[in-house]
Design an enzyme around this catalytic site. Sequence first.
Site, PDB file in Angstrom:
ATOM      1  N   ASP A  52       1.172 -27.717  53.404  1.00  0.00           N
ATOM      2  CA  ASP A  52       0.346 -28.880  53.069  1.00  0.00           C
ATOM      3  C   ASP A  52      -0.654 -29.153  54.188  1.00  0.00           C
ATOM      4  O   ASP A  52      -1.826 -29.454  53.939  1.00  0.00           O
ATOM      5  CB  ASP A  52       1.218 -30.132  52.879  1.00  0.00           C
ATOM      6  CG  ASP A  52       2.101 -30.066  51.650  1.00  0.00           C
ATOM      7  OD1 ASP A  52       1.583 -29.782  50.561  1.00  0.00           O
ATOM      8  OD2 ASP A  52       3.315 -30.311  51.787  1.00  0.00           O
TER       9      ASP A  52
ATOM     10  N   ASP B 202       4.101 -32.203  46.935  1.00  0.00           N
ATOM     11  CA  ASP B 202       3.266 -33.344  46.529  1.00  0.00           C
ATOM     12  C   ASP B 202       2.297 -33.838  47.591  1.00  0.00           C
ATOM     13  O   ASP B 202       1.704 -34.898  47.451  1.00  0.00           O
ATOM     14  CB  ASP B 202       4.152 -34.508  46.071  1.00  0.00           C
ATOM     15  CG  ASP B 202       5.146 -34.978  47.134  1.00  0.00           C
ATOM     16  OD1 ASP B 202       5.078 -34.485  48.273  1.00  0.00           O
ATOM     17  OD2 ASP B 202       5.993 -35.834  46.806  1.00  0.00           O
TER      18      ASP B 202
END
Length: 276
Positions: A129, A157
């Site tokens: 990420d 996410d």
Amino acid sequence: MEEKYKTLEIERLSSTSSVYCLCLNTPSLKNALTLDFFTEFPKAISSLDQNPNVSVIIISSKTQHFCSGIHIQALSTITNQHQVSDRGRTGERLRRTIKSMQDSLTAIERCRKPVIAAINGGCIGGGIDLVTACDVRYCSKDAFFSVKEVDLAIVADLGTLQRLPRIVGFGNAMELALTGRRFSGEEAKNIGLVTKVFESKVELDDGVRQIAENIAAKSPLAVVGTKAVLLKSRDMSTDQGLDYIATWNSSMLLSDDLMEAVQAHLKKRTPVFSKL
């Protein structure tokens, strides 16, 4: 005086350099991303962005691994602290926390200055990420990667599923995210996740610093503009992107930096640009 952080360390390459390193600094956790990290990281990025002495930022690690992902204790804390009797309110609170953590990493894209990732050892889960939000990525030969979230029964996410496909292609991103498998620095280069693989951590640090210093020597207005226009154009059609850069350059092109670059070229000397 530079603010002190629990999870990060800021270093200037030298007293005259405009390249700064933002080092992940929780060696006992293999640089796992803690809740403190998500609070401190955007503050650190913002402080470097606003510092006129900073032209380029390198995100790196001084330890054996770049990042082992989100700390398990952080995941547990997030899960437990949002539990209330109302399922709707539990979900709303959790969504707010996730959005805040996403925003912490998106701070890299909001930063005007180029941000380069120098990756050694493991770069797992949340580490992906982090580096996919960076502008350029390099790694050492010992680096390995994994989009690990699926093995923890969660969906990534914090940006990987949005940014990774744009970097390595949809098919590669889908395969890596569904399998969670480990892949090497060489494979990361082959699919475009990193630009170059260095033989060792020492060579990685030296090589990335040379690249960063080279970028830092260029016109700050041109460098900042190039990053801004590339990021904006990523989400536009070609027509829209061309219109955006025309508008950008109509306000930025006629700068002192342009005149300095031309004069330096004519006189065969190194250009000297003012700070932002």
